[in-house]
Design an enzyme around this catalytic site. Structure first.
Site, PDB file in Angstrom:
ATOM      1  N   LYS A  39       0.653  -1.239  -0.097  1.00 64.22           N
ATOM      2  CA  LYS A  39       0.014  -0.160   0.137  1.00 64.22           C
ATOM      3  C   LYS A  39       0.728   1.069   0.085  1.00 64.22           C
ATOM      4  O   LYS A  39       0.496   2.211  -0.819  1.00 64.22           O
ATOM      5  CB  LYS A  39      -0.898  -0.100   1.306  1.00 64.22           C
ATOM      6  CG  LYS A  39      -1.761   1.002   1.199  1.00 64.22           C
ATOM      7  CD  LYS A  39      -2.893   0.901   2.375  1.00 64.22           C
ATOM      8  CE  LYS A  39      -3.518   2.206   2.779  1.00 64.22           C
ATOM      9  NZ  LYS A  39      -4.357   2.070   3.943  1.00 64.22           N
TER      10      LYS A  39
ATOM     11  N   GLU B 163      11.042  -4.492   3.665  1.00 61.20           N
ATOM     12  CA  GLU B 163      11.258  -5.841   3.313  1.00 61.20           C
ATOM     13  C   GLU B 163      10.719  -6.055   1.782  1.00 61.20           C
ATOM     14  O   GLU B 163      11.438  -6.973   1.054  1.00 61.20           O
ATOM     15  CB  GLU B 163      10.402  -6.585   4.145  1.00 61.20           C
ATOM     16  CG  GLU B 163      10.990  -6.779   5.615  1.00 61.20           C
ATOM     17  CD  GLU B 163      10.004  -5.768   6.427  1.00 61.20           C
ATOM     18  OE1 GLU B 163       9.807  -4.528   6.005  1.00 61.20           O
ATOM     19  OE2 GLU B 163       9.982  -5.902   7.664  1.00 61.20           O
TER      20      GLU B 163
ATOM     21  N   GLY C 208      -4.671  -2.107   5.445  1.00 62.07           N
ATOM     22  CA  GLY C 208      -3.778  -3.081   4.867  1.00 62.07           C
ATOM     23  C   GLY C 208      -4.367  -4.550   5.231  1.00 62.07           C
ATOM     24  O   GLY C 208      -4.541  -5.416   4.388  1.00 62.07           O
ATOM     25  N   ARG C 209      -4.475  -4.656   6.619  1.00 62.95           N
ATOM     26  CA  ARG C 209      -4.956  -5.852   7.016  1.00 62.95           C
ATOM     27  C   ARG C 209      -6.395  -6.161   6.750  1.00 62.95           C
ATOM     28  O   ARG C 209      -7.009  -7.345   7.203  1.00 62.95           O
ATOM     29  CB  ARG C 209      -4.877  -6.090   8.486  1.00 62.95           C
ATOM     30  CG  ARG C 209      -5.406  -4.860   9.382  1.00 62.95           C
ATOM     31  CD  ARG C 209      -4.761  -4.767  10.839  1.00 62.95           C
ATOM     32  NE  ARG C 209      -5.401  -3.736  11.617  1.00 62.95           N
ATOM     33  CZ  ARG C 209      -4.808  -2.572  11.541  1.00 62.95           C
ATOM     34  NH1 ARG C 209      -3.591  -2.422  10.872  1.00 62.95           N
ATOM     35  NH2 ARG C 209      -5.113  -1.471  12.178  1.00 62.95           N
TER      36      ARG C 209
ATOM     37  N   GLU D   5      -2.915  -6.296  15.547  1.00 59.96           N
ATOM     38  CA  GLU D   5      -2.517  -4.947  14.992  1.00 59.96           C
ATOM     39  C   GLU D   5      -3.767  -4.022  15.047  1.00 59.96           C
ATOM     40  O   GLU D   5      -3.493  -2.580  15.297  1.00 59.96           O
ATOM     41  CB  GLU D   5      -2.281  -5.125  13.653  1.00 59.96           C
ATOM     42  CG  GLU D   5      -1.224  -3.757  13.131  1.00 59.96           C
ATOM     43  CD  GLU D   5      -0.555  -4.101  11.736  1.00 59.96           C
ATOM     44  OE1 GLU D   5       0.546  -4.379  11.814  1.00 59.96           O
ATOM     45  OE2 GLU D   5      -1.225  -3.983  10.543  1.00 59.96           O
TER      46      GLU D   5
ATOM     47  N   HIS E 235      -1.851 -32.802  20.157  1.00 62.28           N
ATOM     48  CA  HIS E 235      -0.410 -33.370  20.765  1.00 62.28           C
ATOM     49  C   HIS E 235       0.520 -32.412  21.309  1.00 62.28           C
ATOM     50  O   HIS E 235       1.517 -33.109  21.285  1.00 62.28           O
ATOM     51  CB  HIS E 235      -0.288 -34.554  19.585  1.00 62.28           C
ATOM     52  CG  HIS E 235      -1.385 -35.455  19.459  1.00 62.28           C
ATOM     53  ND1 HIS E 235      -1.343 -36.653  20.331  1.00 62.28           N
ATOM     54  CD2 HIS E 235      -2.288 -35.414  18.369  1.00 62.28           C
ATOM     55  CE1 HIS E 235      -2.624 -37.151  19.687  1.00 62.28           C
ATOM     56  NE2 HIS E 235      -2.873 -36.426  18.670  1.00 62.28           N
TER      57      HIS E 235
ATOM     58  N   LYS F 205      10.793   0.061  13.233  1.00 58.03           N
ATOM     59  CA  LYS F 205      11.236   0.207  11.849  1.00 58.03           C
ATOM     60  C   LYS F 205      12.194   1.334  11.732  1.00 58.03           C
ATOM     61  O   LYS F 205      13.130   1.397  11.264  1.00 58.03           O
ATOM     62  CB  LYS F 205      10.031   0.825  11.050  1.00 58.03           C
ATOM     63  CG  LYS F 205       9.012  -0.268  10.829  1.00 58.03           C
ATOM     64  CD  LYS F 205       7.961   0.061   9.673  1.00 58.03           C
ATOM     65  CE  LYS F 205       6.749  -0.683   9.425  1.00 58.03           C
ATOM     66  NZ  LYS F 205       5.484  -0.203   8.725  1.00 58.03           N
TER      67      LYS F 205
END
Ligand code: F6P
Length: 528
Positions: free
Chosen positions: A204, A210, A265-266, A351, A382, A493
């Site tokens: 966005k 990254e 974004g999410r 977030e 388990h 960041k």
């Protein structure tokens, strides 16, 4: 907006919560043979059963009264009509407008609907041409691989959907690269033919370090491996809200698919961020995913509070997390196809609602987002279920099951589902007996929700994801916080950018705290 603890409805609920802590869920079933009918509902092929929660009529009424006192319906309506509810960033929040069929103008206005529809059509045309081999790589090879380069909301949603709907994937193979450590990148590039690969750079902001680093690597790989000047124009597609930065990367902004500042974004997998999904499963199935989410939007918008699935889940989360101090929630899907759901929900919930000040910039006096974690059943049984059954912390669980298996898929659906239902039963019933040693006793009375999907189709999946989006909204509306900013992720960041030169040896890090300086020293020694 008044602080939550000053509300009479909150204070009344606090009294009820003390009772909730003591209630026997088993006992509630004994008292009311119709408890399941009372505390379950079905929406869009999803059955939601909350009857194994510590609620009776007075507690339920107090929860609903809190929702009314907090104007949850008015807050919801403000979001749906496009009011600027993300105050800290001065933005509307309109992911729901992305899923209105045919760009229907009813929700957020005709102008916005036109933009949505134009992008959807452009995506569908492009996807159809790529999938049919008409729009090829620069050397004429059909596109057989798509690399989605993105992180956070530009990765988790499309990744979840592609995993979940893998049996329907009939287009180019979709790969995802998020981390900057090079592992996913190496693995992906080694599997792709550069002449038959389309890279989607999904960001966005188009400034996420990254994503940009991975995009440069993929672009360099394409330039190196494909003998054509215009390989990047043909085989790299930006998806972004920041066209200026696209230019800086040397790509043509006219090629980009848009994102908008009114989609967080999410919450963005329904936008062009989902282009990888459309390429992988086709425009019609992508449309079905949107339709399922829209079904849930309509339900959220129209159902009264006392039969509204996201409202139920949001209120129960507040009861468990904020009133009964149950500070983590487990999400256990009983299918490997939904293995990525816990990770997706971590971003969505934590977030969005990992906040500690309210809309008035005042500290919230009650705990907000609980930690979300989980993995699939039965493997999780388990691993960590021991703690769910006998640990000192009570951890509410969301169990998610699918009733109809994928045709022709091997597996033992009855075994799987027997385990799913048995686990929520065991958590509730516990195990006791005069002859039983304490080490063998299970206290029981541990709460869970069960969500049973009729099938794992695009439509059901869309509804499931939208259900969790709106649950997150309801929590935030109750707490009085902004679910749509994320300033907390910025500091790390900035500091990472500051530390990079020191790591590279440009200075000795003398001004750093002792721990960070010590770590950097050792890293530099070992790194060499
Ligand atoms: O670091 C957090 C975040 O900003 C998320 O909110 C977002 O989903 C992710 O990074 C990726 O951002 P972008 O799409 O701008 O690259």
């Amino acid at each position: 907006m008044a602080s939550i603890e000053s509300l009479p409805a909150w204070q009344a609920l606090q009294g009820q919560a003390e009772r909730a802590a003591e209630l026997s869920i088993n006992g509630l079933f004994a008292q009311d043979p119709h408890r399941f009918e009372r505390f379950s509902l079905e929406v869009s092929g999803l059955l939601l059963d909350v009857s194994k929660q510590p609620v009776d009529d007075p507690i339920w009424s107090a929860l609903l009264a809190l929702a009314r006192a907090r104007n949850v319906e008015q807050q919801r309506d403000a979001m749906l009509r496009g009011a600027t509810i993300n105050h800290t960033e001065e933005r509307a929040v309109l992911h729901t407008a992305l899923r209105v069929p045919d760009g229907g103008a009813g929700w957020a206005g005709a102008q916005l609907a036109e933009q949505v529809e134009a992008t959807r059509s452009r995506m569908a045309e492009m996807a159809a041409a790529i999938r049919a081999g008409q729009r090829t790589g620069v050397t004429g090879k059909p596109i057989r691989h798509v690399i989605n380069i993105g992180i956070g909301g530009s990765d988790l949603g499309p990744r979840l959907v592609m995993d979940a709907l893998a049996p329907l994937a009939d287009g180019p193979e979709v790969h995802f690269v998020a981390n900057v450590d090079g592992v996913e990148l190496e693995r992906t590039l080694s599997r792709c033919d550069p002449e038959a690969t389309l890279a989607l750079v999904v960001s966005k902001s188009f400034g996420t370090v990254e994503t940009m680093a991975n995009a440069y690597q993929v672009m360099a790989w394409l330039r190196r491996s494909v003998p054509a000047e215009d390989v990047l124009e043909r085989q790299v597609l930006p998806v972004t809200a920041n066209l200026a930065r696209v230019r800086e990367l040397g790509l043509d902004p006219d090629l980009a698919l848009p994102m908008w500042d009114w989609v967080g974004g999410r919450y963005s997998l329904w936008s062009a961020v989902g282009f990888a999904i459309m390429l992988g499963i086709g425009p019609e199935r992508f449309q079905a995913l949107l339709a399922g989410a829209h079904d849930m939007d309509r339900h959220f918008a129209e159902a009264p509070l006392d039969t509204n699935a996201p409202v139920w889940l949001g209120l129960l989360s507040v009861l468990n997390g904020s009133l009964l101090n149950r500070r983590s929630q487990a999400v256990i899907p009983y299918t490997e196809r939904l293995a990525r759901l816990p990770a997706y929900l971590q971003q969505l919930v934590m977030e969005s609602n990992g906040k500690s000040v309210d809309h008035e910039s005042v500290a919230v006096a009650v705990p907000t987002a609980a930690a979300i974690w989980g993995q699939t059943g039965t493997p999780g049984q388990h691993a960590f279920f021991q703690a769910l059954h006998q640990g000192t912390d009570v951890i509410p669980v969301d169990f998610i099951g699918v009733a109809r298996p994928v045709a022709g898929e091997r597996g033992d659906p009855l075994e799987l589902t027997a385990n799913l239902f048995a686990q929520s039963q065991a958590l509730m019933q516990g195990r006791d007996g005069a002859e039983m040693t304490p080490a063998r006793r299970c206290p029981g009375n541990r709460p869970s929700n069960t969500l049973l999907l009729e099938a794992l189709t695009p439509r059901h999946l869309g509804a499931l994801i939208a259900l969790y989006e709106h649950r997150t909204f309801v929590e935030a509306a109750i707490w009085g916080i902004n679910a749509f900013d994320q300033f907390g992720v910025e500091l790390g960041k900035v500091l990472a950018a500051d530390l990079k030169p020191t790591l590279a040896g440009a200075d000795d890090g003398g001004s750093l705290d002792g721990s960070t300086a010590g770590l950097i020293n050792r890293y530099r020694r070992w790194h060499r």
